[in-house]
Write an enzyme that holds these catalytic residues in place. Sequence first.
Site, PDB file in Angstrom:
ATOM      1  N   LYS A  45       0.520  -1.236  -0.110  1.00  0.00           N
ATOM      2  CA  LYS A  45       0.383  -0.370  -0.462  1.00  0.00           C
ATOM      3  C   LYS A  45       0.759   1.362   0.112  1.00  0.00           C
ATOM      4  O   LYS A  45       0.593   1.935  -0.786  1.00  0.00           O
ATOM      5  CB  LYS A  45      -1.209   0.883   1.248  1.00  0.00           C
ATOM      6  CG  LYS A  45      -2.361  -1.282   1.437  1.00  0.00           C
ATOM      7  CD  LYS A  45      -2.711  -1.484   2.677  1.00  0.00           C
ATOM      8  CE  LYS A  45      -1.605  -1.120   4.136  1.00  0.00           C
ATOM      9  NZ  LYS A  45      -1.416  -2.583   4.526  1.00  0.00           N
ATOM     10  N   GLU A  81       3.298   6.893  10.410  1.00  0.00           N
ATOM     11  CA  GLU A  81       3.205   5.162  11.081  1.00  0.00           C
ATOM     12  C   GLU A  81       5.114   5.048  10.316  1.00  0.00           C
ATOM     13  O   GLU A  81       5.629   5.234  11.127  1.00  0.00           O
ATOM     14  CB  GLU A  81       2.749   4.236   9.840  1.00  0.00           C
ATOM     15  CG  GLU A  81       2.502   3.099  10.988  1.00  0.00           C
ATOM     16  CD  GLU A  81       2.262   1.910   9.647  1.00  0.00           C
ATOM     17  OE1 GLU A  81       0.833   1.419  10.365  1.00  0.00           O
ATOM     18  OE2 GLU A  81       1.943   1.664   8.915  1.00  0.00           O
ATOM     19  N   THR A  85      14.493 -28.924 -26.624  1.00  0.00           N
ATOM     20  CA  THR A  85      15.286 -27.674 -26.503  1.00  0.00           C
ATOM     21  C   THR A  85      16.929 -27.626 -27.824  1.00  0.00           C
ATOM     22  O   THR A  85      17.070 -26.589 -27.826  1.00  0.00           O
ATOM     23  CB  THR A  85      16.798 -28.148 -25.176  1.00  0.00           C
ATOM     24  OG1 THR A  85      15.520 -28.433 -24.444  1.00  0.00           O
ATOM     25  CG2 THR A  85      17.475 -26.534 -25.282  1.00  0.00           C
ATOM     26  N   GLU A 126      14.656 -24.929 -16.541  1.00  0.00           N
ATOM     27  CA  GLU A 126      15.087 -26.036 -15.849  1.00  0.00           C
ATOM     28  C   GLU A 126      16.485 -26.139 -16.216  1.00  0.00           C
ATOM     29  O   GLU A 126      16.597 -26.682 -14.805  1.00  0.00           O
ATOM     30  CB  GLU A 126      14.938 -26.868 -16.957  1.00  0.00           C
ATOM     31  CG  GLU A 126      14.480 -28.636 -16.661  1.00  0.00           C
ATOM     32  CD  GLU A 126      13.740 -29.421 -17.434  1.00  0.00           C
ATOM     33  OE1 GLU A 126      12.681 -30.376 -17.406  1.00  0.00           O
ATOM     34  OE2 GLU A 126      13.968 -29.281 -18.840  1.00  0.00           O
ATOM     35  N   ARG A 144      -1.249 -24.412 -38.765  1.00  0.00           N
ATOM     36  CA  ARG A 144      -2.309 -23.689 -39.243  1.00  0.00           C
ATOM     37  C   ARG A 144      -2.532 -22.451 -40.284  1.00  0.00           C
ATOM     38  O   ARG A 144      -1.306 -21.652 -39.873  1.00  0.00           O
ATOM     39  CB  ARG A 144      -3.428 -22.641 -37.859  1.00  0.00           C
ATOM     40  CG  ARG A 144      -3.946 -23.452 -36.818  1.00  0.00           C
ATOM     41  CD  ARG A 144      -4.287 -22.818 -35.573  1.00  0.00           C
ATOM     42  NE  ARG A 144      -4.868 -23.772 -34.465  1.00  0.00           N
ATOM     43  CZ  ARG A 144      -4.972 -23.052 -33.318  1.00  0.00           C
ATOM     44  NH1 ARG A 144      -4.412 -22.059 -33.310  1.00  0.00           N
ATOM     45  NH2 ARG A 144      -5.798 -23.901 -32.907  1.00  0.00           N
TER      46      ARG A 144
END
Length: 580
Positions: A51, A76, A294, A317, A457
């Site tokens: 905050k 504070e 990979t 990894e 596609r």
Amino acid sequence: MTKDKKKDKKGLIPNQLPKTKTGITGLDQITGGGIPAGRPTLVCGQAGCGKTLLSLEFIVRGALEFNEPGVFMAFEEKSEELALNVASLGFDLHQLQKDKKLKLDYVHIDRSEIEETGEYDLDGLFIRLDYAINSIGAKRVVLDTIENLFGGLSNQGILRAELRRLFQWLKDKGVTTIITGEQGDGPTLTRQGLEEYVSDCVILLDHRVINQISTRRLRIIKYRGSIHGTNEYPFLIDEDGISVLPITSLLLEKDVSTDRISSGIPALNKMLGGKGFFHGSSVLVSGTAGTGKTSIAACFINDACDHKKRCLYFAFEEPPKQIIRNMRSIGMNLQKHVDSGLLEFHAARPTLHGLEQHLVAMHKTIKKFKPEIIVLDPITNLITVGSVSEVKSMLIRLVDFLQEEQITVMFTALSLNTGINEQTDEGISSLVDAWLLVRDIESNGERNRGLYVMKSRGMKHSNQVREFIINDNGIDLVDVYLGPDGILTGSAREAQKLHEQTGQVLRNNALGLKDREVNRKRKVLEAKIASLQTEFESVEDELNKVYIEEELVKKVTEDNRKELLRLRSEGRAGGDNTKK
């Protein structure tokens, strides 16, 4: 679709609520342009959710980016503490105060004194705050935190009256205000339960820990007079401050490209219509462990860097040095691309952050580096910090963002060795534009690899399996060998080739023997034909001889007959003359 509304000279839409930009990455997008100008906004949440940092960044960004001085009144933390806390973010609060762009004010409130007097109002606060605003011409104000003002009050009537008076005073002053509040224990958002009702905008911050993974989230609870995002949005606190990622995309209206980009493997390009993937598309490479996923991703990155494209490699990894070392064994030098600045690695264990924080971190890194190509290797490791549905949701948001930015992405995913089951664990194979599957082909005591284009596609692509070979020179794909008993790979293919070569040699030898036998028979036949031809000519000569002799006899006989006739004629004439 609604028509675009006309804007005035200031860029505002008539009759729309005026807004003040916060300058916080992503928050202005969620709020539709910022928080309400000249009105109070409540930022609430539990301890440690961010905050104070959010409100302080709101003040600093306003001073630096929008030339709007601000007042930060803390109840504070002291001014020195605040300045020290945000120094690591690059915010120099002391310099901003010297430049009269920021006013830090710490107000100490002793709750025991409030309880003793029994009377409490905010007139002193108003005077102090008014002076601070006027001293620098502040446009923005932060009060952090409001509970300290009323912590010692038990009279709810006085508390509510003073809260309303505070909010109204801030509105009358015309400053854009953020008031922070601690989250309540009951059904209310704050401890008092009133701030959320009198505020024009309420932002809830949350810091949750699930499976030992912490995640911060932000949600707009309400926003009077404005359309806003209503979902939970993850946000990240790092060296640059707060970054909020608007992660939900509902409209599928992204632009697409017809340009193609090479996969880095010539034989694979041929399987994809000869040109490779579409620019800005998403590609999934899945397979069991050790199949070369990979390596395929590294070939893709290496070729892109060779063509001067900027690339990002997110590794979940292996560390970058290990990837670079391993790729050298197959003829790729990724280090030179790292040194040139074209390739950047970001390696982290999935358990470092929650899923959404990983998404925010990647979003921020991508915005900063501006790559054309991205690799995530492997995405299945993310399942360790979230369920399958959560990982899928996170990846959908990432794919949407990358499509918006026209960035080509390649995912690698570990598939379980379940035989026929080709669905990957993360379940995004239906979302990507192209899917490559690398599968083990075990035969003849060997383990070889086969690559399939499961889908691609928008382009013609091969439906054939290719044997996937990794050697010292990189990756190659060769046509699988169809033997009498099916597909053959590896040594079985070579053995079958040798067998067929041996058979070919034997066939060639057999054909040679047959050819020689045919030649011999041809020669015998030709000799017989020559003999018969000679015999025929001899018979023909005999026949011709008889014919010639007969003709000659006829001619001689005819000549003799004529001669006799002549002689007779001459003899008769002679006899007559004697007689006379």
